[in-house]
Design a protein around this motif. Structure first.
Motif: not given
Length: 108
Positions: A49-76
């Protein structure tokens, strides 16, 4: 659901609901969770069961992936995000000094 009464910190969204609202596959959400990018509470039946703010975090993850950030960079990058809407003003502080109100006009 009324926008004003929505509690961003109350867990209640299923993996299917988050997948549908974010456009991300459920398997990707489970991967993000294993990588520590998002979190979910568990029901007595061990369902996520996810909290509503996970939608913002997922959007940020996708944006970070689009610019080529690695998983550790996205975590930071995610670690620097405010926790929820009530904390967003903290996250809106400009990273660089604001431009002066009046700037010189270019000559033509």
């Amino acid at each position: 659901m009324e926008t004003g009464s929505f509690d961003w910190h109350e867990a209640g969204l299923t993996v299917g609901q988050v997948a549908e609202r974010s456009g991300v596959a459920p398997s990707a959400l489970r991967f993000y969770e294993r990588q520590g990018l998002i979190t979910a509470d568990r029901t007595a039946g061990n369902q996520r069961r996810y909290h509503g703010d996970v939608l913002c975090r997922v959007a940020m993850i996708r944006a970070c992936q689009c610019v080529g950030l690695s998983i550790p960079e996205i975590r930071t990058a995610l670690a620097a995000l405010p926790e929820g809407p009530e904390d967003w003003p903290r996250g809106l502080e400009p990273p660089i000094p604001a431009a002066p109100a009046q700037t010189a006009r270019p000559h033509r």
